[in-house]
Design an enzyme around this catalytic site. Structure first.
Site, mmCIF file in Angstrom:
data_model
loop_
_atom_site.group_PDB
_atom_site.id
_atom_site.type_symbol
_atom_site.label_atom_id
_atom_site.label_comp_id
_atom_site.label_asym_id
_atom_site.label_seq_id
_atom_site.Cartn_x
_atom_site.Cartn_y
_atom_site.Cartn_z
ATOM 1 N N ASP A 1 0.834 -1.206 0.000
ATOM 2 C CA ASP A 1 0.000 0.000 0.000
ATOM 3 C C ASP A 1 0.871 1.260 0.000
ATOM 4 O O ASP A 1 2.015 1.241 0.452
ATOM 5 C CB ASP A 1 -0.905 -0.029 1.238
ATOM 6 N N ASN B 1 -10.649 -3.715 -5.930
ATOM 7 C CA ASN B 1 -9.968 -2.681 -6.733
ATOM 8 C C ASN B 1 -10.698 -2.358 -8.043
ATOM 9 O O ASN B 1 -10.440 -1.329 -8.660
ATOM 10 C CB ASN B 1 -8.511 -3.073 -7.037
HETATM 11 C C1 FPP Z 1 -2.100 0.036 -3.236
HETATM 12 O O1 FPP Z 1 -1.626 1.348 -3.306
HETATM 13 C C2 FPP Z 1 -1.578 -0.728 -4.332
HETATM 14 C C3 FPP Z 1 -2.325 -1.344 -5.301
HETATM 15 C C4 FPP Z 1 -3.780 -1.314 -5.326
HETATM 16 C C5 FPP Z 1 -1.720 -2.054 -6.395
HETATM 17 C C6 FPP Z 1 -0.375 -2.649 -6.119
HETATM 18 C C7 FPP Z 1 0.312 -2.759 -7.406
HETATM 19 C C8 FPP Z 1 1.637 -2.676 -7.587
HETATM 20 C C9 FPP Z 1 2.626 -2.591 -6.501
HETATM 21 C C10 FPP Z 1 2.187 -2.650 -8.939
HETATM 22 C C11 FPP Z 1 1.561 -3.619 -9.853
HETATM 23 C C12 FPP Z 1 1.961 -5.007 -9.571
HETATM 24 C C13 FPP Z 1 1.764 -5.979 -10.482
HETATM 25 C C14 FPP Z 1 2.231 -7.376 -10.215
HETATM 26 C C15 FPP Z 1 1.099 -5.668 -11.744
HETATM 27 P P1 FPP Z 1 -2.685 2.509 -3.393
HETATM 28 O O2 FPP Z 1 -2.854 2.875 -4.815
HETATM 29 O O3 FPP Z 1 -3.936 2.112 -2.694
HETATM 30 O O4 FPP Z 1 -1.954 3.631 -2.629
HETATM 31 P P2 FPP Z 1 -2.647 4.757 -1.731
HETATM 32 O O5 FPP Z 1 -3.211 4.058 -0.543
HETATM 33 O O6 FPP Z 1 -1.498 5.638 -1.399
HETATM 34 O O7 FPP Z 1 -3.666 5.423 -2.589
#
Ligand code: FPP
Length: 250
Positions: free
Chosen positions: A28, A76
């Site tokens: 995250d 998501n």
């Molecule tokens: C959460 O951060 C992260 C995700 C929903 C996606 C995680 C994806 C990756 C690390 C890269 C992609 C990986 C692959 C294998 C394709 P957030 O966007 O919720 O962050 P925030 O809480 O700061 O908004």
């Protein structure tokens, strides 16, 4: 050669550190990391993707056998369409560009989640990566993509019914046998980056007795030193599995 051979540890884990066999990570903080740099959230996901390799290498270096990463949850899909498409595209591209390298580095790739709900081409690419790396005996990387803990439990129940399981045979072992992917031990340590203290529908069944570690560090900045901090924190916990000290589950 394994992926761990390519890196030098930058932080020294103590000789007596207890190493978790399976580390599961809620990656995250990508969006906030990017926004803090006045960049679009997608830049955070790109940086997050790049960080997976670094962390995977270091986990293997430390002797971790299984790493699960929460890359896309069943929730998501409710994100803006552009961000969802970007994440699907990122996985599709990384399958093309990264899998050869991971295979050369002896990494075994597994997928966890609902494959059938993903675009057909993407689900084929995932299945191909799993097949290609299936004989590798280095670290196992489990990519939770379109994964939700509740959905997984519901799916397991459906399969048990389809298999005609008798009510008296419906026990924890039966449920565990239907969790995907089979043969992976429950996580010893669940890490959440980005500062929240939630499990967010991640490995609900499997994390019943996992140790939980939360850090404010956003995923793109979760480096080798942070991995070692998490392992050290794990090492200092006393796991009792609902019993008394030193008792292990039967
Ligand atoms: C959460 O951060 C992260 C995700 C929903 C996606 C995680 C994806 C990756 C690390 C890269 C992609 C990986 C692959 C294998 C394709 P957030 O966007 O919720 O962050 P925030 O809480 O700061 O908004």
């Amino acid at each position: 050669m394994t992926i761990a051979d390519q890196t030098q540890p930058t932080a020294k884990a103590s000789q007596v550190d207890l190493i978790p066999a399976h580390v599961a990570i809620i990656m995250d903080g990508n969006g906030r990391w990017a926004e803090a740099r006045h960049q679009p959230r997608t830049k955070g996901h790109v940086a997050g993707l790049e960080n997976i390799r670094r962390v995977l290498r270091h986990l293997e270096n430390r002797g971790v056998a299984y790493a699960t990463i929460f890359a896309f949850s069943t929730e998501n899909w409710t994100r803006p369409v552009a961000e969802v498409s970007f994440l699907l595209q990122l996985l599709a591209e990384s399958l093309k560009t990264e899998v050869g390298d991971l295979h050369e580095n002896n990494v075994r790739i597994l997928h966890q989640g609902r494959l059938a709900e993903l675009p057909v081409e993407l689900s084929r690419e995932i299945a191909a990566a799993v097949k290609l790396t299936s004989k590798n005996d280095g670290i196992t990387l489990i990519v939770a993509f379109n994964y939700g803990g509740r959905a997984e439990i519901v799916d397991a129940a459906k399969r048990l019914i389809e298999l005609g399981t008798a009510v008296e045979d419906l026990d924890e072992k039966a449920f565990a046998s239907q969790m995907s992917p089979p043969g992976v031990p429950d996580p010893d340590l669940v890490v959440r980056t980005g500062g929240e203290f939630r499990i967010s529908n991640f490995l609900l069944w499997q994390s019943a007795y996992s140790e939980f570690y939360s850090t404010p560090v956003p995923w793109p900045e979760f480096d080798e030193l942070e991995v070692d901090k998490a392992i050290q924190a794990f090492s200092s916990r006393q796991r009792r599995f609902g019993g008394v000290l030193d008792e292990q589950p039967k």
